[in-house]
Design an enzyme around this catalytic site. Structure first.
Site, PDB file in Angstrom:
ATOM      1  N   THR A  73       0.734  -1.260   0.034  1.00 21.57           N
ATOM      2  CA  THR A  73      -0.107  -0.005   0.077  1.00 21.57           C
ATOM      3  C   THR A  73       0.756   1.350   0.082  1.00 21.57           C
ATOM      4  O   THR A  73       0.468   2.327  -0.581  1.00 21.57           O
ATOM      5  CB  THR A  73      -0.882   0.104   1.245  1.00 21.57           C
ATOM      6  OG1 THR A  73      -1.710  -1.251   1.215  1.00 21.57           O
ATOM      7  CG2 THR A  73      -1.887   1.222   1.056  1.00 21.57           C
TER       8      THR A  73
ATOM      9  N   TYR B  14      -8.636   0.986  -3.713  1.00 23.89           N
ATOM     10  CA  TYR B  14      -7.222   1.440  -3.920  1.00 23.89           C
ATOM     11  C   TYR B  14      -6.531   0.096  -4.658  1.00 23.89           C
ATOM     12  O   TYR B  14      -7.041  -0.870  -4.329  1.00 23.89           O
ATOM     13  CB  TYR B  14      -6.505   2.202  -3.113  1.00 23.89           C
ATOM     14  CG  TYR B  14      -5.987   1.193  -2.066  1.00 23.89           C
ATOM     15  CD1 TYR B  14      -6.499   0.805  -1.031  1.00 23.89           C
ATOM     16  CD2 TYR B  14      -4.701   0.811  -2.330  1.00 23.89           C
ATOM     17  CE1 TYR B  14      -6.145  -0.165  -0.144  1.00 23.89           C
ATOM     18  CE2 TYR B  14      -3.987  -0.247  -1.456  1.00 23.89           C
ATOM     19  CZ  TYR B  14      -4.780  -0.619  -0.132  1.00 23.89           C
ATOM     20  OH  TYR B  14      -4.195  -1.410   0.675  1.00 23.89           O
TER      21      TYR B  14
ATOM     22  N   THR C 116       1.683  -4.743   4.102  1.00 20.57           N
ATOM     23  CA  THR C 116       1.654  -4.848   5.678  1.00 20.57           C
ATOM     24  C   THR C 116       1.042  -6.264   5.900  1.00 20.57           C
ATOM     25  O   THR C 116       1.403  -6.831   6.945  1.00 20.57           O
ATOM     26  CB  THR C 116       0.752  -4.045   6.260  1.00 20.57           C
ATOM     27  OG1 THR C 116      -0.648  -3.808   5.558  1.00 20.57           O
ATOM     28  CG2 THR C 116       1.460  -2.611   6.293  1.00 20.57           C
ATOM     29  N   ASP C 117       0.515  -6.861   4.691  1.00 20.21           N
ATOM     30  CA  ASP C 117      -0.070  -8.178   5.012  1.00 20.21           C
ATOM     31  C   ASP C 117       0.768  -9.507   5.544  1.00 20.21           C
ATOM     32  O   ASP C 117       0.495 -10.242   6.358  1.00 20.21           O
ATOM     33  CB  ASP C 117      -0.952  -8.678   3.854  1.00 20.21           C
ATOM     34  CG  ASP C 117      -2.251  -8.109   3.597  1.00 20.21           C
ATOM     35  OD1 ASP C 117      -2.655  -6.878   4.480  1.00 20.21           O
ATOM     36  OD2 ASP C 117      -2.850  -8.313   2.652  1.00 20.21           O
TER      37      ASP C 117
ATOM     38  N   LYS D  88       0.827  -8.352  12.532  1.00 21.54           N
ATOM     39  CA  LYS D  88      -0.365  -7.294  12.127  1.00 21.54           C
ATOM     40  C   LYS D  88      -1.511  -7.683  12.944  1.00 21.54           C
ATOM     41  O   LYS D  88      -2.083  -8.929  13.018  1.00 21.54           O
ATOM     42  CB  LYS D  88      -0.686  -7.637  10.834  1.00 21.54           C
ATOM     43  CG  LYS D  88      -1.638  -6.666  10.286  1.00 21.54           C
ATOM     44  CD  LYS D  88      -1.681  -6.628   8.543  1.00 21.54           C
ATOM     45  CE  LYS D  88      -2.487  -5.496   7.950  1.00 21.54           C
ATOM     46  NZ  LYS D  88      -2.678  -5.552   6.436  1.00 21.54           N
TER      47      LYS D  88
ATOM     48  N   GLU E 191      -0.253 -30.990  27.653  1.00 18.72           N
ATOM     49  CA  GLU E 191      -1.693 -32.161  27.344  1.00 18.72           C
ATOM     50  C   GLU E 191      -0.726 -33.134  26.370  1.00 18.72           C
ATOM     51  O   GLU E 191      -1.535 -34.302  26.098  1.00 18.72           O
ATOM     52  CB  GLU E 191      -2.618 -31.577  26.940  1.00 18.72           C
ATOM     53  CG  GLU E 191      -3.428 -30.932  27.999  1.00 18.72           C
ATOM     54  CD  GLU E 191      -4.733 -30.357  27.436  1.00 18.72           C
ATOM     55  OE1 GLU E 191      -5.638 -31.601  27.393  1.00 18.72           O
ATOM     56  OE2 GLU E 191      -4.888 -29.121  27.335  1.00 18.72           O
TER      57      GLU E 191
HETATM   58  N1  GLU Z   1      -2.855  -6.424   0.786  1.00 16.32           N
HETATM   59  C1  GLU Z   1      -1.762  -5.429   0.544  1.00 16.32           C
HETATM   60  C2  GLU Z   1      -0.361  -6.126   0.861  1.00 16.32           C
HETATM   61  O1  GLU Z   1      -0.122  -6.358   1.854  1.00 16.32           O
HETATM   62  C3  GLU Z   1      -2.132  -4.296   0.966  1.00 16.32           C
HETATM   63  C4  GLU Z   1      -1.869  -4.071   2.592  1.00 16.32           C
HETATM   64  C5  GLU Z   1      -1.037  -3.123   2.922  1.00 16.32           C
HETATM   65  O2  GLU Z   1      -0.079  -3.007   2.395  1.00 16.32           O
HETATM   66  O3  GLU Z   1      -1.207  -2.365   3.889  1.00 16.32           O
HETATM   67  O4  GLU Z   1       0.656  -5.405   0.051  1.00 16.32           O
END
Ligand code: GLU
Length: 355
Positions: free
Chosen positions: A38, A51, A117-118, A190, A312
């Site tokens: 992103t 986007y 971020t994923d 995340k 366990e």
């Molecule tokens: N799904 C996209 C990625 O991980 C957008 C999420 C992001 O960058 O915040 O590149």
């Protein structure tokens, strides 16, 4: 203009140039390795949620933050331009090889990786195990594209570059900078799908803060990392071993687990319920897999707390390994690297506790 005035003007100009050059030379040299996400994304509306990630090349990501020039000498490189759900081991290997090369040849004082971020935490963890230097490696990204109101990418990038150039950031392993906080690669994850405060380390908290480029650490990671690198990269040849993750749930079909175990895998991470528990039927399948040489790591689907040995589940009896406090996705990466090195199970277990 008389001659002496002209001479004085030249002299002042000369001094100014020397001062500027000296100041620039004192700035840290930071390589920004861009992978997409992103932070390189754009949308048609500043208020709409739609986007596209990974559309802007590295030059555009850097030129959007001209203030970077005041804190570092920047060089940008494009490693790939993808949404991070498309991240894969071949890009991890490329990143690790390039970072090790930059440090080996003394071409950078620190590295920043811009990333979706994923799966940012997975890349951070892989690099924490494969970069063999103590210079800062910092991952950052953004939750909103640059086209959105209150976009977070520019400040995240500025702060990441500040951390990568900071002496205090050395010898702390791979770091993640998001939303003014500095996290260690091991614990960061995340925790929110859309909020700019998306990242957290629920076990240990942040290592520190970075506020408008001012870096402050409160603590340091207590595990091994980077320069005690688990894997020296030139050893890599071909692919990393395939390691699937199975997510446990009430009523899980043991046949499905068996089918996966019979595919061409060398190891498996079972993200069990509670303290990494499989159902009795799945336990039998995993025990059989372990007996024929598949390395089984028990992790958990629970957000907090470690998976502990012999609670366990009789791990000693079945030859299972526990992930400690690593999430299933990070437990998988450690297992891929350990299997690549052909380590035996007791050594692999030790790594889960030490790294
Ligand atoms: N799904 C996209 C990625 O991980 C957008 C999420 C992001 O960058 O915040 O590149």
């Amino acid at each position: 203009m008389n001659k002496s005035l002209l001479t004085r003007c030249f002299f002042v100009l000369y001094l100014l140039t020397i001062t500027c050059l000296a100041t620039a030379a004192e700035l840290p040299e930071i390589s920004i390795l861009a992978t997409g996400g992103t932070i390189a994304g754009s949308g048609a509306s500043a208020t709409g949620s739609a986007y596209k990630a990974a559309v802007n090349p590295v030059d555009k990501v850097i030129s959007a933050v001209p203030q970077l020039e005041q804190i570092a000498r920047i060089r940008g490189e494009q490693i790939c331009n993808i949404s991070s759900q498309d991240m894969k081991p071949e890009y991890w290997l490329k990143l690790a090889a390039r970072i090790n090369q930059l440090f080996r040849l003394n071409l950078a004082d620190g590295v920043v990786i811009t990333h979706g971020t994923d799966t940012l935490e997975e890349t951070a963890w892989f690099l924490n195990l494969t970069v063999a230097y103590d210079k800062p490696v910092v991952l950052t990204g953004s939750m909103r594209p640059g086209s959105a109101l209150s976009a977070d990418g520019a400040m995240n990038l500025y702060n990441a570059v500040a951390v990568a150039g900071a002496r205090e950031a050395r010898n702390k392993g791979v770091l993640v900078v998001m939303n003014d906080r500095i996290y260690s690669a091991r614990g960061v994850r995340k925790c929110d799908t859309i909020n700019p405060a998306a990242f957290d380390d629920r076990e240990n908290g942040a290592l520190g803060r970075v506020n408008y480029g001012k870096v402050s650490f409160n603590t340091r990671p207590d595990k091994k990392h980077t320069y005690q690198s688990l894997v020296k990269l030139p050893l890599f040849a071909g692919k990393l071993p395939e390691v699937p993750i199975i997510y446990g749930y009430a009523g899980i079909d043991p046949q499905m687990v068996e089918t996966i175990c019979q595919s061409n895998i060398r190891g498996i991470v079972y993200a069990g319920v509670g303290n990494g528990n499989p159902s009795e039927e799945v336990l039998n399948v995993l025990a059989k897999a372990s007996a024929v040489g598949i390395t089984v790591v028990r992790a958990t689907r629970v957000p907090d707390g470690p998976v502990t040995l012999d609670a366990e589940v009789d791990d000693a009896k079945y030859g299972f390994i526990v992930s400690d406090s690593l999430t299933p996705q990070k437990a998988r990466i450690l297992l891929m690297l350990a299997l690549h090195k052909d380590l035996d199970r007791s050594e692999i277990q030790r790594l889960y506790f030490e790294y």
